[in-house]
Motif scaffolding. Structure first.
Motif, PDB file in Angstrom:
ATOM      1  N   SER A 110      61.781  27.915 -26.189  1.00  0.00           N
ATOM      2  CA  SER A 110      62.765  29.059 -26.517  1.00  0.00           C
ATOM      3  C   SER A 110      62.410  30.393 -26.081  1.00  0.00           C
ATOM      4  N   ILE A 111      60.935  30.575 -25.854  1.00  0.00           N
ATOM      5  CA  ILE A 111      60.518  31.760 -25.557  1.00  0.00           C
ATOM      6  C   ILE A 111      61.220  32.280 -24.355  1.00  0.00           C
ATOM      7  N   LEU A 112      61.425  31.195 -23.420  1.00  0.00           N
ATOM      8  CA  LEU A 112      61.843  31.697 -21.970  1.00  0.00           C
ATOM      9  C   LEU A 112      63.304  32.179 -22.035  1.00  0.00           C
ATOM     10  N   LYS A 113      63.806  32.017 -23.301  1.00  0.00           N
ATOM     11  CA  LYS A 113      65.349  32.618 -23.574  1.00  0.00           C
ATOM     12  C   LYS A 113      65.052  34.042 -24.117  1.00  0.00           C
ATOM     13  N   SER A 114      64.069  34.346 -24.581  1.00  0.00           N
ATOM     14  CA  SER A 114      63.748  35.565 -25.472  1.00  0.00           C
ATOM     15  C   SER A 114      64.113  36.973 -24.550  1.00  0.00           C
ATOM     16  N   PRO A 115      64.948  37.924 -25.224  1.00  0.00           N
ATOM     17  CA  PRO A 115      65.347  38.929 -24.624  1.00  0.00           C
ATOM     18  C   PRO A 115      64.158  39.912 -23.885  1.00  0.00           C
ATOM     19  N   SER A 116      62.906  39.589 -24.927  1.00  0.00           N
ATOM     20  CA  SER A 116      61.568  40.426 -24.418  1.00  0.00           C
ATOM     21  C   SER A 116      60.829  39.676 -23.386  1.00  0.00           C
ATOM     22  N   LEU A 117      61.513  38.640 -22.525  1.00  0.00           N
ATOM     23  CA  LEU A 117      60.886  37.798 -21.619  1.00  0.00           C
ATOM     24  C   LEU A 117      60.156  38.982 -20.611  1.00  0.00           C
ATOM     25  N   PRO A 118      61.107  39.698 -20.007  1.00  0.00           N
ATOM     26  CA  PRO A 118      60.413  40.534 -19.022  1.00  0.00           C
ATOM     27  C   PRO A 118      59.422  41.354 -19.415  1.00  0.00           C
ATOM     28  N   SER A 119      59.467  41.948 -20.702  1.00  0.00           N
ATOM     29  CA  SER A 119      58.165  42.493 -21.142  1.00  0.00           C
ATOM     30  C   SER A 119      56.863  41.989 -21.186  1.00  0.00           C
ATOM     31  N   LEU A 120      57.373  40.643 -21.664  1.00  0.00           N
ATOM     32  CA  LEU A 120      56.175  39.511 -21.980  1.00  0.00           C
ATOM     33  C   LEU A 120      55.553  39.268 -20.605  1.00  0.00           C
ATOM     34  N   LEU A 121      56.294  39.128 -19.562  1.00  0.00           N
ATOM     35  CA  LEU A 121      55.766  38.860 -18.049  1.00  0.00           C
ATOM     36  C   LEU A 121      54.995  40.138 -17.656  1.00  0.00           C
ATOM     37  N   MET A 122      55.527  41.219 -17.870  1.00  0.00           N
ATOM     38  CA  MET A 122      54.868  42.551 -17.353  1.00  0.00           C
ATOM     39  C   MET A 122      53.359  42.584 -18.212  1.00  0.00           C
ATOM     40  N   MET A 123      53.257  42.260 -19.635  1.00  0.00           N
ATOM     41  CA  MET A 123      52.036  42.339 -20.153  1.00  0.00           C
ATOM     42  C   MET A 123      51.084  41.328 -19.809  1.00  0.00           C
ATOM     43  N   SER A 124      51.618  40.179 -19.471  1.00  0.00           N
ATOM     44  CA  SER A 124      50.821  38.867 -18.832  1.00  0.00           C
ATOM     45  C   SER A 124      50.407  39.314 -17.649  1.00  0.00           C
ATOM     46  N   ILE A 125      51.028  39.943 -16.682  1.00  0.00           N
ATOM     47  CA  ILE A 125      50.441  40.502 -15.371  1.00  0.00           C
ATOM     48  C   ILE A 125      49.312  41.219 -15.715  1.00  0.00           C
ATOM     49  N   GLY A 126      49.620  42.332 -16.648  1.00  0.00           N
ATOM     50  CA  GLY A 126      48.429  43.311 -16.961  1.00  0.00           C
ATOM     51  C   GLY A 126      47.375  42.607 -17.580  1.00  0.00           C
ATOM     52  N   LEU A 127      47.140  41.428 -18.363  1.00  0.00           N
ATOM     53  CA  LEU A 127      46.067  40.676 -18.559  1.00  0.00           C
ATOM     54  C   LEU A 127      45.578  39.860 -17.435  1.00  0.00           C
ATOM     55  N   LEU A 128      46.311  39.399 -16.677  1.00  0.00           N
ATOM     56  CA  LEU A 128      45.762  38.874 -15.402  1.00  0.00           C
ATOM     57  C   LEU A 128      45.079  39.784 -14.504  1.00  0.00           C
ATOM     58  N   LEU A 129      45.496  41.084 -14.477  1.00  0.00           N
ATOM     59  CA  LEU A 129      44.899  42.209 -13.447  1.00  0.00           C
ATOM     60  C   LEU A 129      43.501  42.262 -14.141  1.00  0.00           C
ATOM     61  N   ILE A 130      43.447  42.568 -15.476  1.00  0.00           N
ATOM     62  CA  ILE A 130      42.058  42.631 -16.016  1.00  0.00           C
ATOM     63  C   ILE A 130      41.252  41.800 -15.820  1.00  0.00           C
TER      64      ILE A 130
END
Length: 268
Positions: A110-130
């Motif tokens: 159900s996380i995939l239906k979260s309204p915060s999903l775009p923000s979560l994806l952006m945060m994930s990309i940030g950690l991957l960059l680090i």
């Protein structure tokens, strides 16, 4: 698409959640509550935790087979930088259990239906960059300071590194840079991911709240970081078998630490 948002909340505003000052005892209490969540339904988490030792084993085998032994240590240590991202499902289970909702693994997608999903994806990309920056710097330091056609094989490689004239400088620089990147990842994400699971506040608010919580609680946050590093090191020292328990406990504990650091929004 009019509701799509990443940096701010749906209204285009930057919120400022209230934070608390906590003690070191609160850190250990969060860890205890994380263990309680794990103990409640451990069968639900087993295959999630197995991803960690399996991925680590694959990384080691791939690196050794491709004559990339210098990357084994950066890969294993840098893997911890992705912890908040990979523990999202565990945080969601703790969130649901806290609210008295169905906390089975079947509800995690159900996380995939979260309204915060775009923000979560952006945060994930940030950690991957680090993570990628750490790998790039670690390899660059090795190539600059150590790479002298060391003998093949794990033990020959390790002996060659530690007996190299630049060994001390290399270890200081590499571990120092790793520490700085780990500290950055900790400060910007300690409450960011659970906050976005809990509220649709946007990535900017999530990061700024993590930074404010860290600055207001430097000692407890430092203790948490040391606990995470120490427990993960223990898990790896057991040929990664220990991670089957350690990773889920830390994932659940992250949610409870967030609850202690950030004042909850009144439920309506």
């Amino acid at each position: 698409m009019s509701s799509f948002h990443v940096l701010t909340n749906p209204a285009g505003l930057l919120e400022r959640p209230d934070i608390r000052r906590i003690s070191v005892a609160d850190v250990f209490d969060a860890l205890a509550k994380g263990y309680d969540d794990f103990r409640e339904k451990p069968s639900h988490y087993a295959f999630v935790a197995l991803i960690y030792p399996l991925a680590g084993a694959i990384m080691i085998a791939w690196s050794a087979g491709a004559e990339l032994l210098p990357m084994v240590y950066p890969l294993l240590t840098g893997f911890a930088l992705l912890g908040p991202l990979l523990a999202l499902g565990l945080m969601e289970i703790s969130r649901r259990r806290e609210r008295g909702e169905d906390a089975s693994w079947a509800q995690v997608p159900s996380i995939l239906k979260s309204p915060s999903l775009p923000s979560l994806l952006m945060m994930s990309i940030g950690l991957l960059l680090i993570f990628m920056v750490w790998l790039f710097l670690a390899r660059g330091l090795y190539d600059t300071m150590i790479s002298d056609n060391l003998a093949p094989g794990v033990f020959n490689f390790m002996s060659g590194v530690f007996n190299h004239p630049n060994a001390t400088a290399f270890l200081i620089w590499s571990n120092g840079l790793g520490f700085v990147l780990a500290l950055v990842a900790l400060v910007v994400s300690i409450v960011a991911f659970p906050l976005l699971l809990d509220r649709d506040v946007g990535a900017v608010t999530a990061v700024s709240t993590s930074i404010r919580a860290s600055l207001a609680n430097p000692v407890p946050v430092a203790v948490w970081g040391l606990l995470v590093a120490g427990l993960l090191a223990i898990g790896m020292a057991t040929l990664m078998v220990g991670l089957v328990i350690i990773v889920p406990v830390l994932g659940h504990a992250t949610w409870h630490l967030y609850r202690k650091l950030v004042v909850a929004r009144p439920r309506v």
